[in-house]
Write a protein that holds these residues in place. Structure first.
Motif, mmCIF file in Angstrom:
data_model
loop_
_atom_site.group_PDB
_atom_site.id
_atom_site.type_symbol
_atom_site.label_atom_id
_atom_site.label_comp_id
_atom_site.label_asym_id
_atom_site.label_seq_id
_atom_site.Cartn_x
_atom_site.Cartn_y
_atom_site.Cartn_z
ATOM 1 N N ILE A 11 0.839 -1.204 0.000
ATOM 2 C CA ILE A 11 0.000 0.000 0.000
ATOM 3 C C ILE A 11 0.876 1.257 0.000
ATOM 4 O O ILE A 11 0.655 2.194 -0.777
ATOM 5 C CB ILE A 11 -0.987 -0.014 1.188
ATOM 6 C CG1 ILE A 11 -2.013 -1.142 0.983
ATOM 7 C CG2 ILE A 11 -1.683 1.337 1.346
ATOM 8 C CD1 ILE A 11 -2.866 -1.452 2.212
ATOM 9 N N VAL A 12 1.909 1.258 0.860
ATOM 10 C CA VAL A 12 2.827 2.408 0.940
ATOM 11 C C VAL A 12 3.529 2.613 -0.409
ATOM 12 O O VAL A 12 3.636 3.741 -0.903
ATOM 13 C CB VAL A 12 3.860 2.198 2.078
ATOM 14 C CG1 VAL A 12 4.990 3.212 1.999
ATOM 15 C CG2 VAL A 12 3.180 2.252 3.433
ATOM 16 N N LYS A 13 3.980 1.515 -1.011
ATOM 17 C CA LYS A 13 4.725 1.631 -2.270
ATOM 18 C C LYS A 13 3.807 2.059 -3.420
ATOM 19 O O LYS A 13 4.188 2.907 -4.224
ATOM 20 C CB LYS A 13 5.439 0.314 -2.593
ATOM 21 C CG LYS A 13 6.540 0.496 -3.625
ATOM 22 C CD LYS A 13 7.509 -0.664 -3.646
ATOM 23 C CE LYS A 13 8.653 -0.370 -4.597
ATOM 24 N NZ LYS A 13 9.594 -1.467 -4.721
ATOM 25 N N GLY A 15 0.932 3.751 -3.112
ATOM 26 C CA GLY A 15 0.538 5.134 -2.837
ATOM 27 C C GLY A 15 1.617 6.124 -3.228
ATOM 28 O O GLY A 15 1.361 7.113 -3.926
ATOM 29 N N ASN A 16 2.843 5.854 -2.806
ATOM 30 C CA ASN A 16 3.952 6.746 -3.137
ATOM 31 C C ASN A 16 4.292 6.732 -4.622
ATOM 32 O O ASN A 16 4.667 7.757 -5.187
ATOM 33 C CB ASN A 16 5.188 6.408 -2.295
ATOM 34 C CG ASN A 16 5.179 7.122 -0.970
ATOM 35 O OD1 ASN A 16 5.276 8.336 -0.919
ATOM 36 N ND2 ASN A 16 5.025 6.370 0.109
ATOM 37 N N SER A 17 4.165 5.591 -5.262
ATOM 38 C CA SER A 17 4.433 5.510 -6.705
ATOM 39 C C SER A 17 3.429 6.341 -7.489
ATOM 40 O O SER A 17 3.794 7.031 -8.445
ATOM 41 C CB SER A 17 4.415 4.057 -7.188
ATOM 42 O OG SER A 17 5.484 3.342 -6.606
ATOM 43 N N ILE A 18 2.158 6.284 -7.092
ATOM 44 C CA ILE A 18 1.140 7.101 -7.762
ATOM 45 C C ILE A 18 1.468 8.587 -7.567
ATOM 46 O O ILE A 18 1.355 9.386 -8.499
ATOM 47 C CB ILE A 18 -0.284 6.755 -7.267
ATOM 48 C CG1 ILE A 18 -0.664 5.336 -7.726
ATOM 49 C CG2 ILE A 18 -1.300 7.774 -7.788
ATOM 50 C CD1 ILE A 18 -1.978 4.823 -7.154
ATOM 51 N N ILE A 19 1.903 8.952 -6.352
ATOM 52 C CA ILE A 19 2.295 10.347 -6.092
ATOM 53 C C ILE A 19 3.447 10.740 -7.023
ATOM 54 O O ILE A 19 3.412 11.785 -7.672
ATOM 55 C CB ILE A 19 2.702 10.539 -4.608
ATOM 56 C CG1 ILE A 19 1.469 10.408 -3.708
ATOM 57 C CG2 ILE A 19 3.397 11.890 -4.402
ATOM 58 C CD1 ILE A 19 1.793 10.281 -2.223
ATOM 59 N N TYR A 20 4.455 9.886 -7.116
ATOM 60 C CA TYR A 20 5.632 10.156 -7.955
ATOM 61 C C TYR A 20 5.211 10.340 -9.410
ATOM 62 O O TYR A 20 5.600 11.318 -10.065
ATOM 63 C CB TYR A 20 6.635 9.004 -7.825
ATOM 64 C CG TYR A 20 7.988 9.293 -8.423
ATOM 65 C CD1 TYR A 20 8.988 9.875 -7.663
ATOM 66 C CD2 TYR A 20 8.275 8.968 -9.745
ATOM 67 C CE1 TYR A 20 10.242 10.139 -8.196
ATOM 68 C CE2 TYR A 20 9.529 9.226 -10.293
ATOM 69 C CZ TYR A 20 10.506 9.812 -9.513
ATOM 70 O OH TYR A 20 11.749 10.080 -10.042
ATOM 71 N N LYS A 81 -6.067 6.084 0.953
ATOM 72 C CA LYS A 81 -6.646 7.365 1.424
ATOM 73 C C LYS A 81 -5.612 8.318 2.027
ATOM 74 O O LYS A 81 -5.822 9.522 2.030
ATOM 75 C CB LYS A 81 -7.784 7.112 2.417
ATOM 76 C CG LYS A 81 -7.326 6.544 3.760
ATOM 77 C CD LYS A 81 -8.509 6.297 4.692
ATOM 78 C CE LYS A 81 -8.099 5.720 6.010
ATOM 79 N NZ LYS A 81 -7.418 4.428 5.976
ATOM 80 N N ASP A 82 -4.499 7.786 2.526
ATOM 81 C CA ASP A 82 -3.466 8.649 3.110
ATOM 82 C C ASP A 82 -2.544 9.255 2.056
ATOM 83 O O ASP A 82 -1.671 10.067 2.379
ATOM 84 C CB ASP A 82 -2.613 7.868 4.114
ATOM 85 C CG ASP A 82 -3.429 7.379 5.308
ATOM 86 O OD1 ASP A 82 -4.478 7.999 5.597
ATOM 87 O OD2 ASP A 82 -3.029 6.381 5.930
ATOM 88 N N PHE A 101 5.794 12.940 -2.072
ATOM 89 C CA PHE A 101 6.445 11.657 -2.293
ATOM 90 C C PHE A 101 7.457 11.389 -1.175
ATOM 91 O O PHE A 101 8.193 12.278 -0.774
ATOM 92 C CB PHE A 101 7.154 11.675 -3.654
ATOM 93 C CG PHE A 101 7.899 10.413 -3.967
ATOM 94 C CD1 PHE A 101 7.217 9.263 -4.316
ATOM 95 C CD2 PHE A 101 9.283 10.379 -3.892
ATOM 96 C CE1 PHE A 101 7.908 8.082 -4.606
ATOM 97 C CE2 PHE A 101 9.986 9.212 -4.180
ATOM 98 C CZ PHE A 101 9.287 8.061 -4.535
ATOM 99 N N ASN A 102 7.485 10.136 -0.699
ATOM 100 C CA ASN A 102 8.414 9.733 0.354
ATOM 101 C C ASN A 102 9.429 8.748 -0.235
ATOM 102 O O ASN A 102 9.070 7.631 -0.598
ATOM 103 C CB ASN A 102 7.631 9.095 1.507
ATOM 104 C CG ASN A 102 8.526 8.655 2.639
ATOM 105 O OD1 ASN A 102 9.749 8.633 2.520
ATOM 106 N ND2 ASN A 102 7.917 8.292 3.750
#
Length: 188
Positions: A11-13, A15-20, A81-82, A101-102
């Motif tokens: 989920i973290v990966k 979510g962050n990939s979509i942000i990137y 959602k986060d 992005f993290n």
């Protein structure tokens, strides 16, 4: 009853990939986001034998698609959602980041692959990406053909299946990558 539950890491990966992707490409439709997520997994397995997200992809008309991510981007966002919010612009669902992005979850190789996908596929339309993921001898195409649903999907007589795409087929020709992939799946 069978279900697929995504790990916190997935989920973290995702979510962050979509942000990137959204930060680099700009407006990201739901379909384009789903295609790019699949392409990241496909290219990562081809390159190293190690999946990017290790999601399960089903053979759908516009597939391959991770049903869990599709649902999350289609109705009320819960898993992601986060990270993102959905808005609708002229009937198109658009995905927008709600945090920055993290980099913590990503290796240099991961960032290189994200950049490659942005460069190679970032300016493509969702329709172009569907054509790409449906190309002859792609995992989607071969799975649909082997299970006698290719014609039904192409003629739009059905629009989804429960068939899972065997991502390992991408590296059947490479013994070393097959071992890496198999070990990865066992460990995760």
């Amino acid at each position: 009853m069978s279900y697929i539950r995504l790990s916190e890491n997935q989920i973290v990966k995702v979510g962050n990939s979509i942000i990137y992707l959204s930060e680099k490409i700009g407006e990201l439709s739901k379909t384009k986001a789903l295609k790019l997520i699949y392409i990241l997994d496909e290219l990562s397995i081809k390159k190293s034998g190690i999946p990017f997200f290790n999601l399960k992809y089903k053979v759908w008309k516009f597939g391959p698609v991770s049903e869990e991510i599709f649902i999350d981007l289609s109705s009320e966002t819960t898993l992601l959602k986060d990270y993102i919010e959905r808005t609708s612009e002229e009937g198109v669902t658009v995905i927008k980041p709600i945090i920055d992005f993290n980099y913590d979850e990503f290796s240099d190789n991961d960032i290189d692959l994200l950049d490659f996908v942005v460069e190679k596929f970032g300016d493509k339309s969702a329709k172009d990406l569907v054509y790409y993921t449906h190309r002859k001898n792609s995992p989607w195409h071969n799975t649909a053909k082997e299970n006698s649903v290719l014609e039904l999907l192409e003629k739009e007589e059905i629009n989804n299946t429960e068939l899972l795409i065997d991502m390992g087929a991408l590296i059947n020709h490479d013994e070393r990558k097959k071992v890496i992939y198999s070990d990865y799946l066992e460990a995760n």
